[in-house]
Design a protein around this motif. Structure first.
Motif, short mmCIF file in Angstrom:
data_model
loop_
_atom_site.label_atom_id
_atom_site.label_comp_id
_atom_site.label_asym_id
_atom_site.label_seq_id
_atom_site.Cartn_x
_atom_site.Cartn_y
_atom_site.Cartn_z
N UNK A 1 0.85 -1.19 0.00
CA UNK A 1 0.00 0.00 0.00
C UNK A 1 0.88 1.24 0.00
N UNK A 2 0.27 2.42 -0.21
CA UNK A 2 1.05 3.67 -0.18
C UNK A 2 1.70 3.87 1.18
N UNK A 3 0.99 3.51 2.26
CA UNK A 3 1.56 3.65 3.59
C UNK A 3 2.76 2.73 3.77
N UNK A 4 2.64 1.48 3.31
CA UNK A 4 3.74 0.53 3.42
C UNK A 4 4.94 0.97 2.59
N UNK A 5 4.69 1.50 1.40
CA UNK A 5 5.78 2.00 0.55
C UNK A 5 6.51 3.14 1.26
N UNK A 6 5.73 4.03 1.86
CA UNK A 6 6.33 5.16 2.59
C UNK A 6 7.23 4.67 3.71
N UNK A 7 6.78 3.65 4.44
CA UNK A 7 7.58 3.12 5.54
C UNK A 7 8.85 2.46 5.03
N UNK A 8 8.74 1.73 3.92
CA UNK A 8 9.91 1.05 3.36
C UNK A 8 10.96 2.04 2.86
N UNK A 9 10.51 3.12 2.22
CA UNK A 9 11.43 4.06 1.60
C UNK A 9 11.77 5.25 2.49
N UNK A 10 11.13 5.35 3.64
CA UNK A 10 11.41 6.45 4.55
C UNK A 10 10.96 7.80 4.03
N UNK A 11 9.82 7.83 3.35
CA UNK A 11 9.28 9.07 2.82
C UNK A 11 7.84 9.22 3.28
N UNK A 12 7.24 10.37 3.03
CA UNK A 12 5.87 10.62 3.45
C UNK A 12 4.90 9.90 2.53
N UNK A 13 3.74 9.51 3.08
CA UNK A 13 2.73 8.83 2.27
C UNK A 13 2.27 9.73 1.13
N UNK A 14 2.19 11.03 1.39
CA UNK A 14 1.80 11.96 0.34
C UNK A 14 2.79 11.97 -0.81
N UNK A 15 4.07 11.83 -0.49
CA UNK A 15 5.11 11.77 -1.52
C UNK A 15 4.95 10.53 -2.38
#
Length: 265
Positions: free
Chosen positions: A221-235
């Motif tokens: 999910x977008x949230x999981x991607x954000x956590x994996x890459x260390x970026x904001x969900x909005x990004x």
């Protein structure tokens, strides 16, 4: 106390190592603890294409799906990710390895690149698998699957199968030694197995978009991607929008279709 039948089953597995009947002997052992509809075993490595150790799919499986899987769809398989990421040996449920959106992903339901889904019985009820370290950089995944219409593996079945881990591991390791000892298995087929993603999208997408695309396809999910890459969900959402624009598509389904179209060439 081990029974005479158990001893015969284990003895048959030992004798089958290195031969064409090894997979059937391994299935016979695990079926003594729990029934299943299909099985398979692959040897995964970060630097090389997977090798088929045991093909226990039913006769109805579309062989084109298996070819597409071996060409690159395996990169979306949670068991592949677990194999190359150093997960401990043992028996795992797919749901404990899969990203948060995996079961809603295109890969999970695709009859074109997911061999398990190509069976006439349809969508899987559950997949569980043994992770076993082989020689060099390879890790084996021996998967057991139940089709739609059945039930997930219950806790008692899972525990009984997990208790077989030492036998399953030793037999797979011995079979691998006997069948691949003469191979130059450390020579990479490609510099990086994930070059497949680069070949499909790399010339169009930026490195950041490429990283997001891989995780989208794997079912994050977008949230999981954000956590994996260390970026904001909005990004992540901005990256997703830009990825679609650059590829001239409008949905995740089209993104996945581009991927499998490449694999089917």
């Amino acid at each position: 106390m081990i029974t005479a039948q158990d001893a015969e089953t284990v003895g048959g597995l030992i004798s089958a190592a290195g031969g064409s009947s090894f997979g059937q002997a391994l299935d016979l052992l695990t079926k003594s603890c729990a029934e299943f509809d299909m099985s398979c075993a692959f040897a995964f490595s970060l630097r090389a294409e997977p090798k088929v150790v045991h093909d226990g799919y039913s006769a109805t499986v579309d062989r084109r799906a298996l070819r597409s899987y071996l060409r690159g769809a395996y990169l979306l398989d949670p068991f592949y990710s677990a194999s190359i990421s150093g997960r401990p040996e043992g028996l795992w449920r797919m749901r404990d390895l899969a990203p948060d959106g995996f079961y809603e992903s295109e890969f999970m339901a695709s009859r074109e690149v997911h061999p398990c889904i190509s069976d006439e019985a349809g969508t899987l009820v559950e997949e569980i698998g043994f992770l076993v370290r082989l020689t060099g950089e390879h890790t084996a995944t021996y998967s057991l699957m139940r089709n739609r219409g059945g039930q997930p593996f219950c806790s008692e079945e899972f525990a009984a199968l997990a208790a077989l881990t030492p036998i399953v591991a030793a037999s797979l390791q011995r079979h691998w030694q006997l069948t691949h000892a003469a191979d130059n298995v450390e020579t990479p087929v490609r510099a990086d197995a994930e070059q497949v993603f680069q070949e499909v999208f790399g010339s169009v997408l930026t490195p950041a978009q490429h990283a997001v695309t891989k995780l989208i396809l794997r079912g994050h999910s977008s949230l999981s991607i954000a956590e994996h890459l260390g970026i904001a969900e909005g990004t992540v959402k901005i990256h997703r929008s830009n990825i679609y624009r650059r590829l001239e598509i409008s949905s995740q389904s089209e993104l996945f279709q581009m991927f499998i179209n490449y694999l089917a060439k």
